[in-house]
Design a protein around this motif. Structure first.
Motif, PDB file in Angstrom:
ATOM      1  N   GLY A  65      49.947 -44.269  33.581  1.00 34.58           N
ATOM      2  CA  GLY A  65      49.099 -45.173  34.354  1.00 34.58           C
ATOM      3  C   GLY A  65      48.117 -45.914  33.471  1.00 34.58           C
ATOM      4  N   ALA A  66      47.573 -45.219  32.484  1.00 37.78           N
ATOM      5  CA  ALA A  66      46.654 -45.872  31.536  1.00 37.78           C
ATOM      6  C   ALA A  66      47.368 -46.979  30.777  1.00 37.78           C
ATOM      7  CB  ALA A  66      46.096 -44.834  30.560  1.00 37.78           C
ATOM      8  N   ALA A  67      48.590 -46.694  30.319  1.00 37.35           N
ATOM      9  CA  ALA A  67      49.343 -47.689  29.567  1.00 37.35           C
ATOM     10  C   ALA A  67      49.690 -48.890  30.432  1.00 37.35           C
ATOM     11  CB  ALA A  67      50.618 -47.059  29.008  1.00 37.35           C
ATOM     12  N   ALA A  68      50.111 -48.646  31.669  1.00 36.33           N
ATOM     13  CA  ALA A  68      50.453 -49.754  32.564  1.00 36.33           C
ATOM     14  C   ALA A  68      49.229 -50.600  32.869  1.00 36.33           C
ATOM     15  CB  ALA A  68      51.058 -49.207  33.853  1.00 36.33           C
ATOM     16  N   ALA A  69      48.071 -49.958  33.028  1.00 35.30           N
ATOM     17  CA  ALA A  69      46.841 -50.695  33.332  1.00 35.30           C
ATOM     18  C   ALA A  69      46.424 -51.589  32.175  1.00 35.30           C
ATOM     19  CB  ALA A  69      45.719 -49.719  33.683  1.00 35.30           C
ATOM     20  N   VAL A  70      46.569 -51.107  30.939  1.00 35.56           N
ATOM     21  CA  VAL A  70      46.153 -51.896  29.777  1.00 35.56           C
ATOM     22  C   VAL A  70      47.186 -52.981  29.460  1.00 35.56           C
ATOM     23  CG1 VAL A  70      45.600 -51.814  27.314  1.00 35.56           C
ATOM     24  CG2 VAL A  70      44.772 -50.010  28.831  1.00 35.56           C
ATOM     25  N   ALA A  71      48.456 -52.626  29.463  1.00 33.70           N
ATOM     26  CA  ALA A  71      49.489 -53.627  29.194  1.00 33.70           C
ATOM     27  C   ALA A  71      49.537 -54.675  30.300  1.00 33.70           C
ATOM     28  CB  ALA A  71      50.851 -52.950  29.060  1.00 33.70           C
ATOM     29  N   GLY A  72      49.206 -54.257  31.531  1.00 29.72           N
ATOM     30  CA  GLY A  72      49.186 -55.181  32.654  1.00 29.72           C
ATOM     31  C   GLY A  72      47.904 -55.979  32.782  1.00 29.72           C
ATOM     32  N   GLY A  73      46.931 -55.736  31.902  1.00 24.25           N
ATOM     33  CA  GLY A  73      45.700 -56.520  31.887  1.00 24.25           C
ATOM     34  C   GLY A  73      44.669 -56.128  32.920  1.00 24.25           C
ATOM     35  N   ILE A  74      44.896 -55.047  33.662  1.00 26.19           N
ATOM     36  CA  ILE A  74      43.906 -54.606  34.646  1.00 26.19           C
ATOM     37  C   ILE A  74      42.598 -54.235  33.942  1.00 26.19           C
ATOM     38  CG2 ILE A  74      43.372 -52.820  36.360  1.00 26.19           C
ATOM     39  CD1 ILE A  74      46.396 -52.722  36.989  1.00 26.19           C
ATOM     40  N   VAL A  75      42.732 -53.545  32.833  1.00 29.75           N
ATOM     41  CA  VAL A  75      41.598 -53.253  31.945  1.00 29.75           C
ATOM     42  C   VAL A  75      42.062 -53.476  30.509  1.00 29.75           C
ATOM     43  CG1 VAL A  75      40.399 -51.599  33.444  1.00 29.75           C
ATOM     44  CG2 VAL A  75      42.200 -50.785  31.898  1.00 29.75           C
ATOM     45  N   ALA A  76      41.110 -53.573  29.599  1.00 30.21           N
ATOM     46  CA  ALA A  76      41.444 -53.773  28.196  1.00 30.21           C
ATOM     47  C   ALA A  76      41.606 -52.462  27.439  1.00 30.21           C
ATOM     48  CB  ALA A  76      40.362 -54.610  27.511  1.00 30.21           C
ATOM     49  N   ILE A  77      41.087 -51.374  28.004  1.00 30.97           N
ATOM     50  CA  ILE A  77      41.082 -50.075  27.332  1.00 30.97           C
ATOM     51  C   ILE A  77      41.004 -49.002  28.398  1.00 30.97           C
ATOM     52  CG2 ILE A  77      38.557 -50.140  27.033  1.00 30.97           C
ATOM     53  CD1 ILE A  77      38.946 -48.713  24.326  1.00 30.97           C
ATOM     54  N   ALA A  78      41.672 -47.866  28.167  1.00 35.20           N
ATOM     55  CA  ALA A  78      41.682 -46.797  29.167  1.00 35.20           C
ATOM     56  C   ALA A  78      41.757 -45.440  28.487  1.00 35.20           C
ATOM     57  CB  ALA A  78      42.860 -46.974  30.126  1.00 35.20           C
ATOM     58  N   HIS A  79      41.193 -44.443  29.158  1.00 33.37           N
ATOM     59  CA  HIS A  79      41.223 -43.060  28.697  1.00 33.37           C
ATOM     60  C   HIS A  79      42.663 -42.534  28.723  1.00 33.37           C
ATOM     61  CE1 HIS A  79      40.733 -38.656  30.083  1.00 33.37           C
ATOM     62  NE2 HIS A  79      40.404 -38.661  28.801  1.00 33.37           N
ATOM     63  N   ALA A  80      43.009 -41.679  27.734  1.00 31.26           N
ATOM     64  CA  ALA A  80      44.343 -41.096  27.670  1.00 31.26           C
ATOM     65  C   ALA A  80      44.268 -39.727  27.006  1.00 31.26           C
ATOM     66  CB  ALA A  80      45.286 -42.013  26.893  1.00 31.26           C
ATOM     67  N   THR A  81      45.278 -38.907  27.256  1.00 38.44           N
ATOM     68  CA  THR A  81      45.344 -37.575  26.649  1.00 38.44           C
ATOM     69  C   THR A  81      46.728 -37.360  26.062  1.00 38.44           C
ATOM     70  OG1 THR A  81      46.161 -36.323  28.567  1.00 38.44           O
ATOM     71  CG2 THR A  81      43.787 -36.757  28.473  1.00 38.44           C
ATOM     72  N   ASP A  82      46.828 -36.391  25.130  1.00 33.49           N
ATOM     73  CA  ASP A  82      48.090 -36.172  24.419  1.00 33.49           C
ATOM     74  C   ASP A  82      48.236 -34.695  24.084  1.00 33.49           C
ATOM     75  OD1 ASP A  82      50.149 -36.070  22.403  1.00 33.49           O
ATOM     76  OD2 ASP A  82      49.813 -38.182  21.966  1.00 33.49           O
ATOM     77  N   ALA A  83      49.196 -34.015  24.761  1.00 32.09           N
ATOM     78  CA  ALA A  83      49.492 -32.617  24.456  1.00 32.09           C
ATOM     79  C   ALA A  83      50.877 -32.448  23.842  1.00 32.09           C
ATOM     80  CB  ALA A  83      49.376 -31.740  25.703  1.00 32.09           C
ATOM     81  N   ALA A  84      51.736 -33.457  23.984  1.00 35.03           N
ATOM     82  CA  ALA A  84      53.073 -33.422  23.369  1.00 35.03           C
ATOM     83  C   ALA A  84      53.633 -34.836  23.277  1.00 35.03           C
ATOM     84  CB  ALA A  84      54.014 -32.511  24.155  1.00 35.03           C
ATOM     85  N   GLY A  85      52.750 -35.782  22.947  1.00 27.62           N
ATOM     86  CA  GLY A  85      53.165 -37.173  22.820  1.00 27.62           C
ATOM     87  C   GLY A  85      52.631 -38.085  23.901  1.00 27.62           C
ATOM     88  N   SER A  86      51.734 -37.603  24.748  1.00 24.43           N
ATOM     89  CA  SER A  86      51.354 -38.330  25.964  1.00 24.43           C
ATOM     90  C   SER A  86      50.458 -39.537  25.768  1.00 24.43           C
ATOM     91  CB  SER A  86      50.694 -37.365  26.957  1.00 24.43           C
ATOM     92  OG  SER A  86      51.655 -36.462  27.455  1.00 24.43           O
ATOM     93  N   ILE A  87      49.921 -39.753  24.572  1.00 26.18           N
ATOM     94  CA  ILE A  87      49.282 -41.026  24.220  1.00 26.18           C
ATOM     95  C   ILE A  87      50.300 -41.928  23.525  1.00 26.18           C
ATOM     96  CG2 ILE A  87      47.638 -42.123  22.633  1.00 26.18           C
ATOM     97  CD1 ILE A  87      45.642 -39.924  23.264  1.00 26.18           C
ATOM     98  N   ARG A  88      51.033 -41.355  22.577  1.00 21.68           N
ATOM     99  CA  ARG A  88      51.909 -42.162  21.724  1.00 21.68           C
ATOM    100  C   ARG A  88      53.146 -42.678  22.449  1.00 21.68           C
ATOM    101  NH1 ARG A  88      52.981 -37.637  18.140  1.00 21.68           N
ATOM    102  NH2 ARG A  88      51.950 -36.474  19.819  1.00 21.68           N
ATOM    103  N   VAL A  89      53.720 -41.886  23.337  1.00 19.52           N
ATOM    104  CA  VAL A  89      54.922 -42.333  24.058  1.00 19.52           C
ATOM    105  C   VAL A  89      54.621 -43.540  24.942  1.00 19.52           C
ATOM    106  CG1 VAL A  89      56.611 -41.681  25.815  1.00 19.52           C
ATOM    107  CG2 VAL A  89      56.142 -40.141  23.901  1.00 19.52           C
ATOM    108  N   PRO A  90      53.599 -43.503  25.817  1.00 18.84           N
ATOM    109  CA  PRO A  90      53.305 -44.707  26.607  1.00 18.84           C
ATOM    110  C   PRO A  90      52.845 -45.890  25.751  1.00 18.84           C
ATOM    111  CG  PRO A  90      51.688 -42.982  27.045  1.00 18.84           C
ATOM    112  CD  PRO A  90      52.791 -42.353  26.266  1.00 18.84           C
ATOM    113  N   ALA A  91      52.176 -45.609  24.631  1.00 21.98           N
ATOM    114  CA  ALA A  91      51.820 -46.708  23.725  1.00 21.98           C
ATOM    115  C   ALA A  91      53.088 -47.417  23.253  1.00 21.98           C
ATOM    116  CB  ALA A  91      51.024 -46.180  22.532  1.00 21.98           C
ATOM    117  N   ALA A  92      54.088 -46.635  22.860  1.00 22.59           N
ATOM    118  CA  ALA A  92      55.340 -47.215  22.383  1.00 22.59           C
ATOM    119  C   ALA A  92      56.090 -47.933  23.495  1.00 22.59           C
ATOM    120  CB  ALA A  92      56.221 -46.116  21.783  1.00 22.59           C
ATOM    121  N   CYS A  93      56.051 -47.393  24.698  1.00 23.21           N
ATOM    122  CA  CYS A  93      56.748 -48.009  25.826  1.00 23.21           C
ATOM    123  C   CYS A  93      56.121 -49.340  26.234  1.00 23.21           C
ATOM    124  CB  CYS A  93      56.746 -47.070  27.026  1.00 23.21           C
ATOM    125  SG  CYS A  93      57.795 -45.604  26.874  1.00 23.21           S
ATOM    126  N   CYS A  94      54.815 -49.488  26.018  1.00 23.68           N
ATOM    127  CA  CYS A  94      54.087 -50.635  26.567  1.00 23.68           C
ATOM    128  C   CYS A  94      53.461 -51.553  25.519  1.00 23.68           C
ATOM    129  CB  CYS A  94      53.002 -50.143  27.525  1.00 23.68           C
ATOM    130  SG  CYS A  94      53.664 -49.355  29.023  1.00 23.68           S
TER     131      CYS A  94
END
Length: 452
Positions: free
Chosen positions: A153-182
């Protein structure tokens, strides 16, 4: 550059007010509701925060002054926002925290204005984003595809322009995977580099970290600088040594992006060489992370009084696996974590950073990795195949920076830099070298409120 830093500069220069930016962000939330990026919205909180920002004296304004900010529905808590970890059972309770976590409090001091929550899969158990009981989250680049997870949801919000920056967490790729997808930039910090208090609910035996997803390296650098805890930093030599590792399972577009990013670093004066991908360490790390996640989920559901019939089938199966895990097995996993950390750090005896793909393929169709199945073995194997070696940085406590490099078939492609513990800012410097040489992305939507 169009990012949170530019948006804050426009507010400081009085080109636009914080209130006007927030209204634009709220309008974008409603206009792009079909993305499923935002699962909770407090418009009163949004407008009150923006009004307060508009009257704050200039000498009290932080680097992200007046910039709208969304918090992930999992991880550190934000005052007044009822995080539910993607769970319908928790969501129904509607508990609103009365204080920020340490990290989110520090981010608030930069001038960010929290006003809502972004989607996550139940309990963060997938690398896609299908919350329980509400619509799945889509990728702004192609709504049929997932934006990744668990910070989808954070990645979709930033890539979609809803916000410019959003909080994210990563326990097994959960920041990096959506970053790569979006097509975004996201850092999984070193273990201990950012605060986890005051309740340490997202501790997960040290494999989880929190920070942000953004459109630029400079935004991530500013966010890290605002929250980083004292630790011995790792500095780059005059000519940084970068090792390139390409897992065999990665499709051609993913490997090409890493090779092209390596060429960019070589052009910037780095010493670049190829190494064998640490896939064995990656698989071992994935299994350790699985044990920790299963036991954590079992304890979590018990503490909340949530029964297995109140969660998706895969979550119930994972919790059952966690309850059946003896303390001796968990202890062995923690010892294995220490050993793997030691072996992983040895990868940097002749390299300052390792460059590799984030994903093995393009993002899958929405629903492909949801929690409707009942086999943890099958689900976890599919996650590991989609993001090979993603858990290595988490289990070994290493910093890992994801950022885009090019496009393939209409979608951005991501790469990641992994470094030794404490190399967070060093990776961001290397990331800047890549960013300035990467093909420019034209995001599906401009950032809400940013003057043209």
């Amino acid at each position: 550059m169009t990012d949170a830093t530019a948006l804050a500069a426009s507010i400081m220069a009085r080109q636009i007010s914080a209130s006007e930016v927030m209204e634009a962000s709220l309008s974008a939330c409603h206009a792009q509701a079909d993305l499923g990026a935002v699962v909770f919205l407090d418009e009163d909180m949004a407008r009150a925060g923006a009004r307060a920002a508009d009257v704050l004296p200039p000498d009290q304004r932080g680097p992200f002054h007046g910039v709208p900010f969304l918090v992930k529905d999992l991880g550190g808590s934000a005052k007044g926002l009822p995080a539910a970890a993607g769970s319908a059972a928790i969501r129904a309770r509607g508990r609103k925290p009365d204080r920020d976590s340490h990290l989110l409090g520090d981010l608030r001091q930069t001038g960010l204005i929290s006003f809502g929550l972004t989607a996550t899969p139940p309990f963060g158990l997938s690398l896609t984003c299908e919350p329980d009981g509400i619509a799945a989250t889509s990728n702004p680049w192609n709504p049929a595809l997932t934006p990744g997870g668990s910070s989808g949801g954070a990645a979709a919000a930033v890539a979609g322009g809803i916000v410019a920056i959003a909080h994210a967490t990563d326990a097994a790729g959960s920041i990096r995977v959506p970053a790569a997808c979006c097509g975004l930039t996201g850092l999984k910090p070193s273990r201990g580099a950012v605060p986890g208090g005051p309740d340490f609910a997202n501790h997960l035996m040290g494999i989880a970290s929190e920070l942000v997803l953004a459109r630029s390296v400079r935004d991530v650098t500013t966010a890290l600088g605002a929250v980083v805890q004292p630790m011995a930093p790792v500095h780059l030599p005059e000519r940084p040594r970068v090792a390139v590792a390409l897992p065999d399972r990665c499709e051609a577009a993913q490997s090409k992006a890493a090779k092209d990013a390596a060429d960019a670093l070589r052009d910037a004066g780095c010493e670049v060489r190829a190494i064998r991908s640490p896939d064995g360490l990656g698989v071992e790390a994935h299994e350790i992370a699985r044990t920790i996640l299963a036991v954590s989920l079992a304890e979590w559901l018990t503490a909340l009084g949530i029964s297995d019939d109140q969660v998706p089938p895969l979550a119930a199966a994972m919790a059952a696996e966690g309850r059946a895990t003896p303390a001796t097995v968990l202890f062995a996993a923690v010892r294995q974590l220490a050993r793997l950390t030691h072996r992983s750090c040895q990868l940097f005896s002749s390299a300052d950073a390792i460059l590799m793909p984030v994903l093995s393929s393009a993002p899958p169709i929405v629903g492909t990795l949801d929690l409707s199945g009942a086999s943890p073995d099958e689900h976890m194997a599919r996650l590991e195949a989609f993001a090979p070696n993603a858990a290595l940085a988490n289990v070994a406590g290493l910093p890992a920076l994801a950022l885009p490099f090019g496009m393939a078939n209409g979608l951005p492609v991501g790469v990641q830099l992994i470094g030794p513990p404490g190399a967070d800012f060093a990776l961001l410097k290397l990331g800047k070298l890549i960013e300035t040489r990467a093909p420019e992305l034209s995001f599906p939507s401009p950032i809400a409120g940013l003057p043209a």
